[in-house]
Scaffold this motif. Structure first.
Motif, PDB file in Angstrom:
ATOM      1  N   GLN A  89      33.435  43.379  44.762  1.00 43.11           N
ATOM      2  CA  GLN A  89      34.837  43.082  44.501  1.00 43.11           C
ATOM      3  C   GLN A  89      35.535  42.562  45.753  1.00 43.11           C
ATOM      4  OE1 GLN A  89      33.210  45.864  43.766  1.00 43.11           O
ATOM      5  NE2 GLN A  89      33.975  46.844  41.898  1.00 43.11           N
ATOM      6  N   SER A 198      36.177  40.421  40.658  1.00 39.08           N
ATOM      7  CA  SER A 198      37.124  41.484  40.306  1.00 39.08           C
ATOM      8  C   SER A 198      36.435  42.721  39.746  1.00 39.08           C
ATOM      9  CB  SER A 198      38.119  40.967  39.262  1.00 39.08           C
ATOM     10  OG  SER A 198      37.428  40.466  38.120  1.00 39.08           O
ATOM     11  N   ASN A 199      35.185  42.576  39.304  1.00 33.17           N
ATOM     12  CA  ASN A 199      34.507  43.690  38.621  1.00 33.17           C
ATOM     13  C   ASN A 199      33.023  43.395  38.522  1.00 33.17           C
ATOM     14  OD1 ASN A 199      35.536  41.619  36.499  1.00 33.17           O
ATOM     15  ND2 ASN A 199      33.940  42.750  35.400  1.00 33.17           N
ATOM     16  N   TRP A 209      36.801  47.809  37.941  1.00 33.28           N
ATOM     17  CA  TRP A 209      37.741  46.710  38.140  1.00 33.28           C
ATOM     18  C   TRP A 209      38.616  46.924  39.375  1.00 33.28           C
ATOM     19  CZ3 TRP A 209      39.067  42.123  35.563  1.00 33.28           C
ATOM     20  CH2 TRP A 209      38.251  41.808  34.472  1.00 33.28           C
ATOM     21  N   LEU A 211      41.241  44.318  40.353  1.00 30.25           N
ATOM     22  CA  LEU A 211      41.879  43.027  40.138  1.00 30.25           C
ATOM     23  C   LEU A 211      42.803  42.632  41.282  1.00 30.25           C
ATOM     24  CD1 LEU A 211      42.284  40.622  38.242  1.00 30.25           C
ATOM     25  CD2 LEU A 211      44.087  41.934  37.084  1.00 30.25           C
TER      26      LEU A 211
END
Length: 236
Positions: A89, A198-199, A209, A211
């Protein structure tokens, strides 16, 4: 002209840090806005929301490309990383190749792309994107030539994530990239795609996640890359 596409308004708000409330409302209502990626106030870049997925992206891009003289287009957004990849991430990558991986047939646990059974979406169900030498310095040398799967059926379980990633030996998955790239190529536009992780793909309960972290990283890198693209005449 160079233009930018972003899939969703959530991604746009996270990437376009200079937006004031009135501009956010304009973007929400019209799905497009002029945005200053450089310090030169005369160099405003058109930004369009594609909407989620292959169909929305193909429609939006076609409308824009047929109505505006565009030389190159940049797609910015987040993506999921397959766990077999080294990505995590917040990593930001340039995509060099996209696969229409779920335009396919699944039989006896074997995934065959439609191109392998005589119904290609495009040659080999694959589209190449531009990764100009001018923008490669903004990415880690380990991640500068990422390959990606574009899907409608998200890999929300480990079986499907492994099936997709092994089929194409790709590192990430998104929902718009291949349609964006194919539409651009058919309209004579150079496609460039930048994604932030993001994940993870796979088991929905273990995707982890992050984000905000991804969008912050993408905002910083995208601004630097777009400054180069916009201000360099010979940059695709």
């Amino acid at each position: 002209m160079k233009i930018v596409f972003i899939p969703t308004i959530v991604e746009a708000y996270g990437i376009l840090h200079k937006l004031v409330p009135a501009q956010k409302e304009e973007l929400k209502q019209t799905q497009q806005i002029l945005y200053p990626f450089t310090d030169d106030p005369t160099l405003l870049t058109p930004v369009y929301l594609t909407g989620v997925g292959k169909t929305n992206t193909a429609i939006t891009c076609t409308k824009v490309f047929l109505s505006t003289p565009v030389s190159s287009a940049v797609l910015l957004g987040v993506a999921g990383a397959y766990r077999q990849s080294p990505l995590t991430q917040g990593d930001v990558v340039a995509v060099a190749q996209e696969y229409f991986v779920d335009e396919a047939s699944l039989f006896d646990n074997t995934l065959s792309l439609t191109s392998e059974i005589g119904f290609p979406i495009c040659p080999n169900n694959t589209v190449d994107l531009e990764v100009s030498p001018l923008i490669r310095p903004y990415f880690s040398e380990n991640y500068e030539l990422i390959h990606s799967n574009t899907v409608s059926l998200l890999s929300s379980n480990d079986y499907l994530a492994e099936l997709y990633s092994k089929k194409t030996t790709t590192q990430i998955e998104n929902m718009e990239g291949a349609s964006f790239a194919l539409t651009a190529k058919k309209c004579g536009v150079v496609p460039i795609q930048i994604r932030a992780i993001s994940n993870y793909c796979g088991d929905r309960n273990k995707q982890d996640w992050q984000l905000v972290k991804a969008l912050d990283a993408l905002a910083n890198t995208a601004t630097e890359v777009l400054q180069t693209i916009i201000t360099t005449n010979n940059c695709s």
